[in-house]
Write a protein that holds these residues in place. Structure first.
Motif, PDB file in Angstrom:
ATOM      1  N   LEU A   1      40.692  22.685  38.334  1.00 56.07           N
ATOM      2  CA  LEU A   1      40.626  21.477  38.895  1.00 56.07           C
ATOM      3  C   LEU A   1      39.526  20.881  39.639  1.00 56.07           C
ATOM      4  O   LEU A   1      38.916  19.785  39.192  1.00 56.07           O
ATOM      5  CB  LEU A   1      41.831  21.192  39.939  1.00 56.07           C
ATOM      6  CG  LEU A   1      43.405  21.127  39.433  1.00 56.07           C
ATOM      7  CD1 LEU A   1      44.511  21.170  40.329  1.00 56.07           C
ATOM      8  CD2 LEU A   1      43.514  19.839  38.453  1.00 56.07           C
TER       9      LEU A   1
ATOM     10  N   LEU B   1      37.113  20.172  36.492  1.00 55.97           N
ATOM     11  CA  LEU B   1      37.642  19.088  35.883  1.00 55.97           C
ATOM     12  C   LEU B   1      37.132  17.864  36.429  1.00 55.97           C
ATOM     13  O   LEU B   1      36.380  16.959  35.844  1.00 55.97           O
ATOM     14  CB  LEU B   1      39.175  19.213  35.682  1.00 55.97           C
ATOM     15  CG  LEU B   1      39.850  18.222  34.735  1.00 55.97           C
ATOM     16  CD1 LEU B   1      39.544  18.449  33.388  1.00 55.97           C
ATOM     17  CD2 LEU B   1      41.065  18.095  34.908  1.00 55.97           C
TER      18      LEU B   1
ATOM     19  N   PRO C   1      41.922  20.042  31.093  1.00 58.97           N
ATOM     20  CA  PRO C   1      41.727  21.098  32.089  1.00 58.97           C
ATOM     21  C   PRO C   1      41.385  22.332  31.223  1.00 58.97           C
ATOM     22  O   PRO C   1      40.564  23.141  31.405  1.00 58.97           O
ATOM     23  CB  PRO C   1      43.281  21.063  32.763  1.00 58.97           C
ATOM     24  CG  PRO C   1      43.645  19.883  32.716  1.00 58.97           C
ATOM     25  CD  PRO C   1      43.249  18.987  31.352  1.00 58.97           C
TER      26      PRO C   1
END
Length: 369
Positions: free
Chosen positions: A312, A315, A327
């Motif tokens: 995350l 990303l 992702p």
């Protein structure tokens, strides 16, 4: 163009590839194709700005070609994590993922061999790609997908006219359901039908050409069932056998820590399996897993694993740098600290952020708007 044969690596039996097969007729197991011959710079059709510029090495009849302009994606030099490296932009394919390489060539083969209706199981990207290329080939496609697959991917499958079946359970449960239904129509599994890898291997040819007919030092790609890793290995091995490159690049197969069966095969440690935001590589039992692990070992590569938090974070940082990805693509950036520092390191960006708008909305604070 040399003729291709299906081969059973367990029995040594072979069958001409003038028919559509997805499993070995003698034992029902996985099939491979006889190795291709590779190609040289003078065999590239340079006026064709798609993967079909490598037509001399793709073993399907030209009259059966199914294409939406896939391939020849940008190779962008950039800086990430304090290192200069190369991003291979497979997320810019016609359907938004690298799967278009395999779908285009496999669908061309199925069209050539007279398949009229097909079945596929997918967590999203492969299903969207095969649905689109089936539409381009005027073939009927039934795509089985987990009910929890990203909405954008399911919409994409249905929008191009495929029959979408949403099934309960995870990715592997859907695969078992597809096997049970395979007696009724041709099972065009991107994990089982070898012409899918025939298309994916053009990624190796493309990197070789874009780097001035040299192999990169290393390539890192997200890894679930491992199509990119196997395709890269097959393509670079053909180039090596043809005398075009001296050595294979190191292949790094990046997995989510929550779902890392290739890492377990690679290092022999038992690993718990769980959910991951990188849905494109959420495969607990990769069908060609041993082949993938062996390919990585043969090149001196590694199998980095990355946490959900790292995925995350990568990303979000990629998006804020202008790279709008799903992702699954972000795992290679998250894994960079685990990858040896090589000149000409390529990170393969496999899927567009348009596939997972809900996740990006949450990261941007726009969820519910």
């Amino acid at each position: 163009m040399t003729a291709a044969y299906y081969i059973n690596p367990r029995s040594g039996a072979s069958w001409p590839a003038n028919q559509a097969l997805w499993c070995a007729p003698d034992d029902g197991g996985l099939l491979e194709l006889t190795p291709g011959k590779g190609l040289g710079p003078d065999e590239i059709e340079r006026s064709d700005l798609s993967l079909w510029r490598y037509r001399a090495a793709i073993r399907v009849e030209d009259k059966s070609r199914v294409s939406l302009g896939e391939g020849f994606t940008p190779l962008v030099e950039t800086e990430w994590g304090g290192r200069r490296l190369l991003f291979k932009c497979e997320h810019l394919m016609p359907t938004g993922s690298f799967k278009d390489r395999g779908a285009a060539v496999m669908m061309s083969h199925l069209k050539q061999t007279g398949v009229a209706a097909l079945l596929e199981d997918s967590s999203g990207n492969a299903g969207a790609s095969i649905a689109a290329y089936a539409a381009a080939a005027d073939l009927h496609a039934c795509i089985m997908a987990p009910a929890g697959a990203p909405v954008a991917k399911r919409v994409q499958i249905a929008a191009v006219g495929a029959e979408l079946q949403k099934l309960p359970g995870d990715r592997d449960a859907v695969g078992r359901a597809a096997l049970a239904a395979a007696e009724e129509r041709f099972y065009a599994s991107h994990n089982r039908q070898p012409f899918f890898l025939e298309g994916i291997r053009t990624l190796a040819f493309e990197l070789w050409e874009q780097l001035g007919f040299r192999a990169p030092a290393a390539v890192a790609a997200p890894c679930g069932n491992g199509a990119n890793i196997l395709g890269l290995y097959l393509g670079f091995r053909e180039l090596q056998m043809a005398g075009q490159i001296a050595a294979l690049p190191r292949l790094h197969a990046v997995q989510a820590a929550n779902n890392a069966p290739i890492r377990a095969l690679f290092d022999g440690r038992v690993r718990a399996q769980g959910p991951t935001i990188a849905d494109g590589i959420a495969t607990a039992q990769p069908i060609r897993g041993r082949m993938v692990a062996d390919a990585v070992k043969a090149t001196g590569g590694t199998v980095p694993v990355v946490s959900e938090e790292a995925i995350l974070d990568a990303l979000g940082r990629l998006a804020r740098s202008g790279w709008f990805l799903e992702p699954t693509s972000a795992v290679v950036a998250a894994a960079l600290p685990q990858i040896p520092e090589d000149d000409n390191l390529v990170l393969v960006l496999t899927g567009s952020g348009l596939k997972t708008l809900d996740i990006h909305a949450e990261l941007a604070g726009l969820s519910g708007t």
